[in-house]
Write a protein that holds these residues in place. Structure first.
Motif, PDB file in Angstrom:
ATOM      1  N   GLY A  64       0.679  -1.271   0.015  1.00  0.00           N
ATOM      2  CA  GLY A  64       0.088   0.031   0.143  1.00  0.00           C
ATOM      3  C   GLY A  64       0.731   1.133   0.116  1.00  0.00           C
ATOM      4  N   ILE A  65       0.183   2.391  -0.304  1.00  0.00           N
ATOM      5  CA  ILE A  65       0.854   3.703  -0.229  1.00  0.00           C
ATOM      6  C   ILE A  65      -0.177   4.691   0.476  1.00  0.00           C
ATOM      7  CG2 ILE A  65       1.552   5.489  -1.743  1.00  0.00           C
ATOM      8  CD1 ILE A  65       1.930   3.867  -4.113  1.00  0.00           C
ATOM      9  N   LEU A  66       0.762   5.360   1.470  1.00  0.00           N
ATOM     10  CA  LEU A  66       0.110   6.328   2.294  1.00  0.00           C
ATOM     11  C   LEU A  66       0.343   7.820   1.851  1.00  0.00           C
ATOM     12  CD1 LEU A  66      -1.243   7.147   4.799  1.00  0.00           C
ATOM     13  CD2 LEU A  66       0.815   7.136   6.302  1.00  0.00           C
ATOM     14  N   PHE A  67      -0.563   8.416   1.282  1.00  0.00           N
ATOM     15  CA  PHE A  67      -0.230   9.848   0.683  1.00  0.00           C
ATOM     16  C   PHE A  67      -0.607  10.798   1.964  1.00  0.00           C
ATOM     17  CE2 PHE A  67      -1.511   7.134  -2.755  1.00  0.00           C
ATOM     18  CZ  PHE A  67      -0.700   7.584  -3.912  1.00  0.00           C
ATOM     19  N   LYS A  68       0.344  11.836   1.865  1.00  0.00           N
ATOM     20  CA  LYS A  68       0.152  12.790   2.884  1.00  0.00           C
ATOM     21  C   LYS A  68      -0.318  14.273   2.652  1.00  0.00           C
ATOM     22  CE  LYS A  68       3.785  10.331   5.569  1.00  0.00           C
ATOM     23  NZ  LYS A  68       5.066  10.297   6.200  1.00  0.00           N
ATOM     24  N   PRO A  69      -0.987  14.918   3.400  1.00  0.00           N
ATOM     25  CA  PRO A  69      -1.400  16.127   2.983  1.00  0.00           C
ATOM     26  C   PRO A  69      -0.127  17.102   3.411  1.00  0.00           C
ATOM     27  CG  PRO A  69      -2.119  15.676   5.122  1.00  0.00           C
ATOM     28  CD  PRO A  69      -1.794  14.306   4.571  1.00  0.00           C
ATOM     29  N   LYS A  70      -0.218  18.416   2.861  1.00  0.00           N
ATOM     30  CA  LYS A  70       0.778  19.344   3.046  1.00  0.00           C
ATOM     31  C   LYS A  70       0.450  20.006   4.419  1.00  0.00           C
ATOM     32  CE  LYS A  70       1.449  20.089  -2.054  1.00  0.00           C
ATOM     33  NZ  LYS A  70       2.643  19.099  -1.962  1.00  0.00           N
ATOM     34  N   SER A  71      -0.704  20.041   4.884  1.00  0.00           N
ATOM     35  CA  SER A  71      -0.972  20.564   6.218  1.00  0.00           C
ATOM     36  C   SER A  71      -1.129  19.369   7.168  1.00  0.00           C
ATOM     37  CB  SER A  71      -2.187  21.445   5.852  1.00  0.00           C
ATOM     38  OG  SER A  71      -3.297  20.622   5.459  1.00  0.00           O
ATOM     39  N   GLU A  72      -1.378  19.836   8.429  1.00  0.00           N
ATOM     40  CA  GLU A  72      -1.749  19.095   9.317  1.00  0.00           C
ATOM     41  C   GLU A  72      -2.842  18.213   9.108  1.00  0.00           C
ATOM     42  OE1 GLU A  72      -2.783  18.881  14.367  1.00  0.00           O
ATOM     43  OE2 GLU A  72      -2.352  20.896  13.263  1.00  0.00           O
ATOM     44  N   SER A  73      -2.757  16.879   9.354  1.00  0.00           N
ATOM     45  CA  SER A  73      -3.725  15.811   9.125  1.00  0.00           C
ATOM     46  C   SER A  73      -5.088  16.082   9.829  1.00  0.00           C
ATOM     47  CB  SER A  73      -3.361  14.404   9.077  1.00  0.00           C
ATOM     48  OG  SER A  73      -4.231  13.629   8.884  1.00  0.00           O
ATOM     49  N   PHE A  97      -8.288  13.938  -1.642  1.00  0.00           N
ATOM     50  CA  PHE A  97      -8.534  14.111  -0.396  1.00  0.00           C
ATOM     51  C   PHE A  97      -7.294  14.732   0.298  1.00  0.00           C
ATOM     52  CE2 PHE A  97     -10.676  10.696  -2.210  1.00  0.00           C
ATOM     53  CZ  PHE A  97     -11.912  10.799  -1.710  1.00  0.00           C
ATOM     54  N   THR A  98      -6.259  14.654   0.136  1.00  0.00           N
ATOM     55  CA  THR A  98      -5.043  15.043   0.354  1.00  0.00           C
ATOM     56  C   THR A  98      -5.029  16.862   0.427  1.00  0.00           C
ATOM     57  OG1 THR A  98      -3.775  15.169  -1.514  1.00  0.00           O
ATOM     58  CG2 THR A  98      -3.463  13.343   0.097  1.00  0.00           C
ATOM     59  N   ARG A  99      -5.789  17.218  -0.540  1.00  0.00           N
ATOM     60  CA  ARG A  99      -6.177  18.703  -0.748  1.00  0.00           C
ATOM     61  C   ARG A  99      -6.703  19.320   0.326  1.00  0.00           C
ATOM     62  NH1 ARG A  99     -10.842  19.978  -3.631  1.00  0.00           N
ATOM     63  NH2 ARG A  99      -9.957  21.965  -4.085  1.00  0.00           N
ATOM     64  N   HIS A 100      -7.443  18.443   1.030  1.00  0.00           N
ATOM     65  CA  HIS A 100      -8.611  18.792   2.077  1.00  0.00           C
ATOM     66  C   HIS A 100      -8.053  18.455   3.456  1.00  0.00           C
ATOM     67  CE1 HIS A 100     -11.926  19.867  -0.686  1.00  0.00           C
ATOM     68  NE2 HIS A 100     -11.972  18.582  -1.048  1.00  0.00           N
ATOM     69  N   GLY A 101      -6.749  18.066   3.472  1.00  0.00           N
ATOM     70  CA  GLY A 101      -5.903  17.780   4.907  1.00  0.00           C
ATOM     71  C   GLY A 101      -5.927  16.335   5.148  1.00  0.00           C
ATOM     72  N   TYR A 102      -6.363  15.266   4.481  1.00  0.00           N
ATOM     73  CA  TYR A 102      -6.606  14.066   4.816  1.00  0.00           C
ATOM     74  C   TYR A 102      -5.422  13.260   4.288  1.00  0.00           C
ATOM     75  CZ  TYR A 102     -11.178  14.518   7.123  1.00  0.00           C
ATOM     76  OH  TYR A 102     -12.355  14.974   7.721  1.00  0.00           O
ATOM     77  N   ASN A 103      -4.896  12.348   5.244  1.00  0.00           N
ATOM     78  CA  ASN A 103      -3.805  11.302   4.789  1.00  0.00           C
ATOM     79  C   ASN A 103      -4.782  10.314   4.011  1.00  0.00           C
ATOM     80  OD1 ASN A 103      -1.313  11.475   6.001  1.00  0.00           O
ATOM     81  ND2 ASN A 103      -2.494  11.312   8.053  1.00  0.00           N
ATOM     82  N   VAL A 104      -4.409   9.622   2.841  1.00  0.00           N
ATOM     83  CA  VAL A 104      -4.860   8.583   1.915  1.00  0.00           C
ATOM     84  C   VAL A 104      -4.221   7.486   1.914  1.00  0.00           C
ATOM     85  CG1 VAL A 104      -5.764   8.051  -0.148  1.00  0.00           C
ATOM     86  CG2 VAL A 104      -6.164  10.411   0.607  1.00  0.00           C
ATOM     87  N   LEU A 105      -4.604   6.126   2.128  1.00  0.00           N
ATOM     88  CA  LEU A 105      -3.949   4.932   2.108  1.00  0.00           C
ATOM     89  C   LEU A 105      -4.798   4.271   1.281  1.00  0.00           C
ATOM     90  CD1 LEU A 105      -2.045   2.937   3.067  1.00  0.00           C
ATOM     91  CD2 LEU A 105      -3.810   2.021   4.906  1.00  0.00           C
ATOM     92  N   MET A 106      -4.162   3.774   0.130  1.00  0.00           N
ATOM     93  CA  MET A 106      -4.366   2.772  -0.962  1.00  0.00           C
ATOM     94  C   MET A 106      -3.738   1.482  -0.769  1.00  0.00           C
ATOM     95  SD  MET A 106      -4.801   5.347  -4.349  1.00  0.00           S
ATOM     96  CE  MET A 106      -5.931   6.620  -4.482  1.00  0.00           C
ATOM     97  N   VAL A 107      -4.417   0.513  -1.018  1.00  0.00           N
ATOM     98  CA  VAL A 107      -3.883  -0.581  -1.021  1.00  0.00           C
ATOM     99  C   VAL A 107      -4.279  -1.568  -2.140  1.00  0.00           C
ATOM    100  CG1 VAL A 107      -3.740  -1.140   1.640  1.00  0.00           C
ATOM    101  CG2 VAL A 107      -5.639  -1.875   0.518  1.00  0.00           C
ATOM    102  N   ASP A 108      -3.397  -2.424  -2.513  1.00  0.00           N
ATOM    103  CA  ASP A 108      -3.685  -3.643  -3.742  1.00  0.00           C
ATOM    104  C   ASP A 108      -4.005  -4.768  -3.147  1.00  0.00           C
ATOM    105  OD1 ASP A 108      -3.188  -2.320  -6.185  1.00  0.00           O
ATOM    106  OD2 ASP A 108      -1.134  -2.265  -6.144  1.00  0.00           O
ATOM    107  N   TYR A 109      -5.177  -5.144  -3.797  1.00  0.00           N
ATOM    108  CA  TYR A 109      -5.721  -6.579  -3.443  1.00  0.00           C
ATOM    109  C   TYR A 109      -4.432  -7.577  -3.791  1.00  0.00           C
ATOM    110  CZ  TYR A 109      -9.968  -3.467  -3.727  1.00  0.00           C
ATOM    111  OH  TYR A 109     -10.959  -2.440  -3.572  1.00  0.00           O
ATOM    112  N   ARG A 110      -4.819  -8.849  -3.365  1.00  0.00           N
ATOM    113  CA  ARG A 110      -4.137  -9.849  -3.728  1.00  0.00           C
ATOM    114  C   ARG A 110      -4.051 -10.039  -5.088  1.00  0.00           C
ATOM    115  NH1 ARG A 110      -4.094 -14.557   0.722  1.00  0.00           N
ATOM    116  NH2 ARG A 110      -4.197 -13.174   2.650  1.00  0.00           N
ATOM    117  N   GLY A 111      -2.644 -10.164  -5.584  1.00  0.00           N
ATOM    118  CA  GLY A 111      -2.579 -10.342  -7.039  1.00  0.00           C
ATOM    119  C   GLY A 111      -2.447  -9.222  -7.874  1.00  0.00           C
ATOM    120  N   PHE A 112      -2.661  -7.819  -7.119  1.00  0.00           N
ATOM    121  CA  PHE A 112      -2.391  -6.694  -7.860  1.00  0.00           C
ATOM    122  C   PHE A 112      -1.240  -6.017  -7.559  1.00  0.00           C
ATOM    123  CE2 PHE A 112      -6.827  -7.430  -8.254  1.00  0.00           C
ATOM    124  CZ  PHE A 112      -7.524  -6.654  -9.324  1.00  0.00           C
ATOM    125  N   GLY A 113      -0.710  -5.444  -8.441  1.00  0.00           N
ATOM    126  CA  GLY A 113       0.623  -4.590  -7.927  1.00  0.00           C
ATOM    127  C   GLY A 113       1.554  -5.341  -7.277  1.00  0.00           C
TER     128      GLY A 113
END
Length: 292
Positions: A64-73, A97-113
């Motif tokens: 998975g990848i955790l995307f972080k906002p530029k401001s406080e989460s 979503f990061t533009r609104h100040g939220y972290n975003v976690l995306m994960v790949d299902y089994r067999g993806f990525g």
């Protein structure tokens, strides 16, 4: 042997053969994964992110990848993607979503990525619950937003039914995958054949947080009427947002979609006093008689 019986036998054999093929080939028809080498380096311009790997109890790896906002989460969005490609391409949507100040976690299902392991509905549900538990160990549930896109909408609904996130957002959801596939194979015993029934409607009944459903009115893959039907499953907690003219894969190209996301994640819903409204006013077709 009568000719009609001969035809009937051949029809039965063909029916059974097609059923068997559907059972064993449905993974290839349902999932369109993009596999990535272990040493693949993710790159997203102007985005701050970090890569994570989670080892499951059966030896699989969930990447998975955790995307972080530029401001406080303000919290974190667990984004459950659709049935194609990998988070390499889906990561571009994190900015919504990061533009609104939220972290975003995306994960790949089994067999993806970079994710590995034998795929099944049970295994994916278990993996995502483990991911959710990891998030819950770092923040409170009132800061967790579940976002399910297309295929991911069913898994998001299941997670929300088993936990207590801040809200659930479903993007182009299906009533159940059995219903979706029935459009293309109406005469097959799909209730017996489908390995991924994903009954979104059943899980929505048990969701206790606010539910927001976003759907394009011109969606050809999962018709808009599906979300209208889903909005009636848990109506007191559900709000339906319509992207006029939107299809299945292009909602991010509509300004109205981004306005919806802004309003949904930045609003603070409040209870209203219905006793002061016209909710109990009765309308009569009979004219009032005045006394003289």
């Amino acid at each position: 042997m009568p000719y009609w019986l001969h035809i009937l036998i051949w029809f039965f054999v063909a029916y059974v053969a097609i059923s068997i093929a559907l059972f064993y080939l449905q993974d290839y028809m349902l999932f369109k994964p993009e596999k990535l080498p272990k040493d693949f380096k993710f790159y997203y311009e102007n985005q701050d992110f970090e890569e994570h790997n989670l080892e499951t109890r059966d030896g699989a790896t969930i990447n998975g990848i955790l995307f972080k906002p530029k401001s406080e989460s303000k919290g974190i969005v667990l984004y459950l993607k659709g049935n194609s490609k990998s988070i390499k391409g889906w990561g571009k949507f994190a900015v919504d979503f990061t533009r609104h100040g939220y972290n975003v976690l995306m994960v790949d299902y089994r067999g993806f990525g970079k994710s590995t392991g034998r795929r099944s509905q049970k295994a994916i549900k278990r993996d995502l619950q483990v991911v959710y538990n990891k998030i819950k160990g770092r923040t409170t549930e009132d800061r967790i937003i579940l976002y399910g896109r297309s295929l991911g909408s069913g898994f998001a609904a299941k997670l929300a039914s088993m936990n207590n996130p801040k809200m659930l957002i479903l993007d182009a959801p299906y009533y159940s995958l059995t219903k979706v596939t029935a459009r293309y194979a109406p005469f097959m015993p799909l209730s017996l054949l489908i390995k991924y029934p994903l009954p979104t409607y059943k899980w929505l009944k048990y969701v206790k947080c606010p539910i927001h459903i976003i759907h394009g009115t011109n969606d050809k893959l999962i018709p808009y009427r599906t979300s209208v039907k889903l909005s009636k499953v848990n109506p007191k907690r559900t709000k339906l947002h319509s992207v006029i003219g939107g299809g299945h894969k292009d909602l991010n190209n509509f300004e109205s979609y981004h306005k919806m996301i802004h309003e949904i994640i930045n609003s603070n819903p409040q209870e209203i006093d219905l006793s002061t409204t016209s909710i109990h006013v009765k309308h009569s077709s009979k004219p009032n008689k005045t006394k003289t």
